[in-house]
Design an enzyme around this catalytic site. Structure first.
Site, short mmCIF file in Angstrom:
data_model
loop_
_atom_site.label_atom_id
_atom_site.label_comp_id
_atom_site.label_asym_id
_atom_site.label_seq_id
_atom_site.Cartn_x
_atom_site.Cartn_y
_atom_site.Cartn_z
CG HIS A 29 -1.95 -40.33 -11.11
ND1 HIS A 29 -1.31 -39.28 -10.48
CD2 HIS A 29 -3.26 -40.00 -11.15
CE1 HIS A 29 -2.20 -38.36 -10.16
NE2 HIS A 29 -3.39 -38.77 -10.55
CG ASP A 30 -4.51 -38.09 -13.74
OD1 ASP A 30 -5.04 -39.18 -14.05
OD2 ASP A 30 -4.99 -37.34 -12.88
CE LYS A 33 -7.10 -36.43 -15.69
NZ LYS A 33 -7.42 -35.65 -14.49
CG HIS A 58 -6.99 -40.18 -18.04
ND1 HIS A 58 -8.26 -40.41 -17.55
CD2 HIS A 58 -6.16 -40.26 -16.97
CE1 HIS A 58 -8.20 -40.61 -16.26
NE2 HIS A 58 -6.94 -40.53 -15.87
CG HIS A 89 -5.20 -43.74 -11.85
ND1 HIS A 89 -4.67 -43.77 -13.13
CD2 HIS A 89 -5.85 -42.55 -11.75
CE1 HIS A 89 -4.99 -42.67 -13.77
NE2 HIS A 89 -5.71 -41.90 -12.96
CG HIS A 90 -9.69 -43.46 -13.09
ND1 HIS A 90 -10.33 -42.60 -12.22
CD2 HIS A 90 -8.73 -42.73 -13.71
CE1 HIS A 90 -9.79 -41.40 -12.32
NE2 HIS A 90 -8.82 -41.45 -13.21
CG ASP A 118 -6.29 -39.23 -8.75
OD1 ASP A 118 -5.86 -38.06 -8.79
OD2 ASP A 118 -6.94 -39.74 -9.67
#
Length: 175
Positions: A29-30, A33, A58, A89-90, A118
């Protein structure tokens, strides 16, 4: 845990394959970054507006990388799930998230699952910019954000099965 509980719930119908894909892709998911400067990623304290704008990229970058990396994978459902988790996801249930300001069920469910997991992980983990929260304080924060940041159905499942989250934390204390 949330994906498995959704599969077992009576009021929401998901295919086992979909929830298995959520579990498979969650660690990615990240991935975006990698496109964020390390000085920003490791910065203690609050971001400036410029740094926050860099950090917010990201999710879009992660989706872009996953589209390329998974282009040759035959499982298109897994590809879509991975891209959605990274990209959205944000987002927030109330529409105040990023990158697109989606709200409620406009947000893919896989991203709503990842958002809650998260944040719980971030709250209970020590970071260069913050101290570790107790699991109980993190639980309270997540429940306070039900219907704002998080899907109320997911926060209800999280609350109902909180002991299972604690078991995982005990099993993997350094994660």
């Amino acid at each position: 845990i949330l994906a498995k509980k959704l599969l077992a719930s009576q009021d929401v119908m998901f295919e086992k394959e979909f929830l298995d894909n959520v579990i498979k892709v969650a660690p990615m998911h990240d991935l975006g970054k990698v496109a964020v400067d390390d000085a920003v990623l490791r910065k203690p304290g609050k971001f400036t507006e410029e740094e926050y704008a860099m950090m917010k990229k990201h999710s879009k970058e992660g989706a872009k990388v996953l589209r390329k990396v998974l282009a040759e994978v035959d499982d298109t459902a897994m590809q879509e799930t991975a891209v959605n988790v990274a990209h959205f996801h944000h987002e927030r249930w109330d529409g105040k998230g990023y990158p697109k300001g989606l709200a409620g069920e406009e947000i893919p469910v896989e991203a709503r699952i990842m958002a809650l997991a998260d944040v719980f992980d971030a709250l209970v983990s020590k970071r260069c910019y913050k101290e570790q929260w107790t699991p109980e304080d993190a639980r309270k924060e997540i429940m306070d954000q039900s219907g704002k940041q998080f899907d109320p159905k997911l926060t209800a499942l999280f609350d109902e099965h909180f002991d299972e989250f604690l078991e995982v934390m005990r099993k993997y204390p350094d994660n």
